[in-house]
Structures are given as structure tokens and as C-alpha cells.
Scaffold this motif. Structure first.
Motif, PDB file in Angstrom:
ATOM      1  N   GLU A  59      24.559  24.000 -15.651  1.00 30.91           N
ATOM      2  CA  GLU A  59      25.115  23.176 -14.567  1.00 30.91           C
ATOM      3  C   GLU A  59      26.599  22.855 -14.763  1.00 30.91           C
ATOM      4  O   GLU A  59      27.226  22.252 -13.889  1.00 30.91           O
ATOM      5  CB  GLU A  59      24.321  21.877 -14.396  1.00 30.91           C
ATOM      6  N   ASP A  60      27.176  23.264 -15.889  1.00 31.92           N
ATOM      7  CA  ASP A  60      28.616  23.119 -16.085  1.00 31.92           C
ATOM      8  C   ASP A  60      29.380  24.284 -15.456  1.00 31.92           C
ATOM      9  O   ASP A  60      30.614  24.284 -15.455  1.00 31.92           O
ATOM     10  CB  ASP A  60      28.965  23.045 -17.569  1.00 31.92           C
ATOM     11  N   THR A  61      28.681  25.255 -14.944  1.00 31.88           N
ATOM     12  CA  THR A  61      29.315  26.410 -14.304  1.00 31.88           C
ATOM     13  C   THR A  61      30.142  25.980 -13.106  1.00 31.88           C
ATOM     14  O   THR A  61      29.706  25.159 -12.296  1.00 31.88           O
ATOM     15  CB  THR A  61      28.239  27.421 -13.867  1.00 31.88           C
ATOM     16  N   GLY A  62      31.341  26.560 -13.000  1.00 27.17           N
ATOM     17  CA  GLY A  62      32.194  26.254 -11.869  1.00 27.17           C
ATOM     18  C   GLY A  62      33.626  26.652 -12.156  1.00 27.17           C
ATOM     19  O   GLY A  62      33.939  27.195 -13.217  1.00 27.17           O
ATOM     20  N   VAL A  63      34.486  26.365 -11.194  1.00 29.05           N
ATOM     21  CA  VAL A  63      35.920  26.578 -11.389  1.00 29.05           C
ATOM     22  C   VAL A  63      36.526  25.256 -11.854  1.00 29.05           C
ATOM     23  O   VAL A  63      36.303  24.213 -11.235  1.00 29.05           O
ATOM     24  CB  VAL A  63      36.605  27.052 -10.094  1.00 29.05           C
ATOM     25  N   LEU A  93      32.697  33.492 -19.799  1.00 28.20           N
ATOM     26  CA  LEU A  93      31.244  33.450 -19.832  1.00 28.20           C
ATOM     27  C   LEU A  93      30.794  32.983 -21.205  1.00 28.20           C
ATOM     28  O   LEU A  93      31.241  33.517 -22.232  1.00 28.20           O
ATOM     29  CB  LEU A  93      30.674  34.834 -19.537  1.00 28.20           C
ATOM     30  N   VAL A  94      29.903  31.996 -21.228  1.00 30.51           N
ATOM     31  CA  VAL A  94      29.413  31.457 -22.495  1.00 30.51           C
ATOM     32  C   VAL A  94      27.923  31.159 -22.347  1.00 30.51           C
ATOM     33  O   VAL A  94      27.450  30.825 -21.250  1.00 30.51           O
ATOM     34  CB  VAL A  94      30.207  30.193 -22.890  1.00 30.51           C
ATOM     35  N   GLN A  95      27.198  31.273 -23.436  1.00 31.14           N
ATOM     36  CA  GLN A  95      25.771  30.986 -23.410  1.00 31.14           C
ATOM     37  C   GLN A  95      25.519  29.488 -23.445  1.00 31.14           C
ATOM     38  O   GLN A  95      26.357  28.726 -23.958  1.00 31.14           O
ATOM     39  CB  GLN A  95      25.092  31.644 -24.606  1.00 31.14           C
ATOM     40  N   PRO A  96      24.401  29.057 -22.910  1.00 25.35           N
ATOM     41  CA  PRO A  96      24.060  27.629 -23.011  1.00 25.35           C
ATOM     42  C   PRO A  96      24.089  27.164 -24.460  1.00 25.35           C
ATOM     43  O   PRO A  96      23.624  27.875 -25.360  1.00 25.35           O
ATOM     44  CB  PRO A  96      22.641  27.583 -22.441  1.00 25.35           C
ATOM     45  N   GLY A  97      24.657  25.988 -24.667  1.00 29.30           N
ATOM     46  CA  GLY A  97      24.819  25.452 -26.013  1.00 29.30           C
ATOM     47  C   GLY A  97      26.134  25.816 -26.667  1.00 29.30           C
ATOM     48  O   GLY A  97      26.478  25.269 -27.721  1.00 29.30           O
ATOM     49  N   GLY A  98      26.870  26.728 -26.045  1.00 31.83           N
ATOM     50  CA  GLY A  98      28.143  27.167 -26.605  1.00 31.83           C
ATOM     51  C   GLY A  98      29.296  26.241 -26.264  1.00 31.83           C
ATOM     52  O   GLY A  98      29.113  25.186 -25.644  1.00 31.83           O
ATOM     53  N   SER A  99      30.484  26.644 -26.681  1.00 31.89           N
ATOM     54  CA  SER A  99      31.692  25.839 -26.488  1.00 31.89           C
ATOM     55  C   SER A  99      32.815  26.679 -25.898  1.00 31.89           C
ATOM     56  O   SER A  99      32.866  27.901 -26.088  1.00 31.89           O
ATOM     57  CB  SER A  99      32.167  25.266 -27.827  1.00 31.89           C
ATOM     58  N   GLN A 124      37.646  30.048 -14.152  1.00 32.55           N
ATOM     59  CA  GLN A 124      36.206  30.117 -13.966  1.00 32.55           C
ATOM     60  C   GLN A 124      35.475  29.940 -15.297  1.00 32.55           C
ATOM     61  O   GLN A 124      35.811  30.587 -16.292  1.00 32.55           O
ATOM     62  CB  GLN A 124      35.810  31.455 -13.353  1.00 32.55           C
ATOM     63  N   VAL A 125      34.486  29.070 -15.293  1.00 31.30           N
ATOM     64  CA  VAL A 125      33.586  28.893 -16.428  1.00 31.30           C
ATOM     65  C   VAL A 125      32.169  29.204 -15.957  1.00 31.30           C
ATOM     66  O   VAL A 125      31.703  28.629 -14.973  1.00 31.30           O
ATOM     67  CB  VAL A 125      33.662  27.447 -16.976  1.00 31.30           C
ATOM     68  N   THR A 126      31.516  30.106 -16.658  1.00 33.87           N
ATOM     69  CA  THR A 126      30.142  30.471 -16.327  1.00 33.87           C
ATOM     70  C   THR A 126      29.279  30.288 -17.565  1.00 33.87           C
ATOM     71  O   THR A 126      29.565  30.877 -18.611  1.00 33.87           O
ATOM     72  CB  THR A 126      30.050  31.910 -15.836  1.00 33.87           C
ATOM     73  N   VAL A 127      28.256  29.460 -17.432  1.00 32.90           N
ATOM     74  CA  VAL A 127      27.346  29.196 -18.544  1.00 32.90           C
ATOM     75  C   VAL A 127      26.010  29.840 -18.191  1.00 32.90           C
ATOM     76  O   VAL A 127      25.301  29.390 -17.289  1.00 32.90           O
ATOM     77  CB  VAL A 127      27.176  27.693 -18.791  1.00 32.90           C
ATOM     78  N   SER A 128      25.685  30.878 -18.913  1.00 34.00           N
ATOM     79  CA  SER A 128      24.488  31.645 -18.581  1.00 34.00           C
ATOM     80  C   SER A 128      24.038  32.463 -19.781  1.00 34.00           C
ATOM     81  O   SER A 128      24.867  32.908 -20.578  1.00 34.00           O
ATOM     82  CB  SER A 128      24.767  32.576 -17.399  1.00 34.00           C
ATOM     83  N   SER A 129      22.742  32.652 -19.884  1.00 30.15           N
ATOM     84  CA  SER A 129      22.213  33.509 -20.935  1.00 30.15           C
ATOM     85  C   SER A 129      22.037  34.934 -20.422  1.00 30.15           C
ATOM     86  O   SER A 129      21.600  35.819 -21.171  1.00 30.15           O
ATOM     87  CB  SER A 129      20.896  32.945 -21.457  1.00 30.15           C
TER      88      SER A 129
END
Length: 120
Positions: A89-93, A11-17, A115-120
Motif C-alpha cells: 500500500e506504499d506503492t505510488g508516485v 521496485l522493492v519487495q514488501p519489507g524492504g527499504s 515511482q515507488v512500487t512495492v510488490s513481490s
């Protein structure tokens, strides 16, 4: 047994890496072409980037240009996907896959995905 194992998702916040890893076991990765793919919820799997045996890269998705890069470390038998300025929108497997010969070649093996989840 030939196997690809992805890691590094989370899980990462928008703008993160994030940096994803695709580690090979049972074979020497440097002789092969590897592609990264992703599948968002409710969508088809799409190609992102690919790297061939001599380090040439192919970008399949305009949406990641300038943000994602692919690289390989043959000494570690690993291919990486560096993802910067992540968006929801980069969220996904995310999957890595072995391609026959070139970045347009047949896919012969898939990893299990991370799994990558981009969310605040």
C-alpha cells in the motif's frame, strides 16, 4: 530557475527499504521547508512528512509512523525520505514540494515525482 528533483524510486519487495532524495537546484534548500507527498493509483495525493528550516519534522500520515523518516543534508542541498518495512500500500508516485515558511504553509513548487512500487 528554482527546481526540485526526486530520485531513488524503484521496485522493492514488501519489507524492504528505499531512500528517496529531493535535490534542489537554483536555490539553497536549507532556508526552506520541504514536504514529501505521495499519490497512489486512483487516490488523491496525500502528505507524508515535512521538515522545516531548523530541522523540525511533522508527520501527516499515521500509516508511515515508525517506518518512514525525513532528514536533510544542507551540504548536499538535499532532503531525504527513508522508507523502511515497505508495504504494497506504499506503492505510488512520491513527490517533494517546497512549502512557504512552515509545514502547514502554502505549497509553492513541486518536483516531478518518482515511482515507488512495492510488490513481490
Amino acid at each position: 530557475q528554482l527546481q526540485l528533483v526526486e530520485s531513488g524510486g524503484g521496485l522493492v519487495q514488501p519489507g524492504g527499504s528505499l531512500r528517496l532524495s529531493c535535490a534542489a537546484s537554483g536555490f539553497t534548500l536549507e532556508y526552506y521547508t520541504i514536504g514529501w507527498f505521495r499519490q497512489a493509483p486512483g487516490k488523491e495525493r496525500e502528505g507524508i512528512l515535512c521538515i522545516n528550516r531548523i530541522g523540525g519534522t511533522t508527520n501527516y500520515a499515521d500509516s508511515v509512523k515508525g517506518r518512514f523518516t525525513i532528514s536533510r543534508d544542507n551540504a548536499k542541498n538535499t532532503v531525504y525520505l527513508q522508507m523502511n518495512r515497505l508495504k504494497p500500500e506504499d506503492t505510488g508516485v512520491y513527490y517533494c514540494a517546497l512549502r512557504r515558511s512552515t509545514c502547514g504553509g502554502e505549497i509553492t513548487s513541486w518536483g516531478q515525482g518518482t515511482q515507488v512500487t512495492v510488490s513481490s
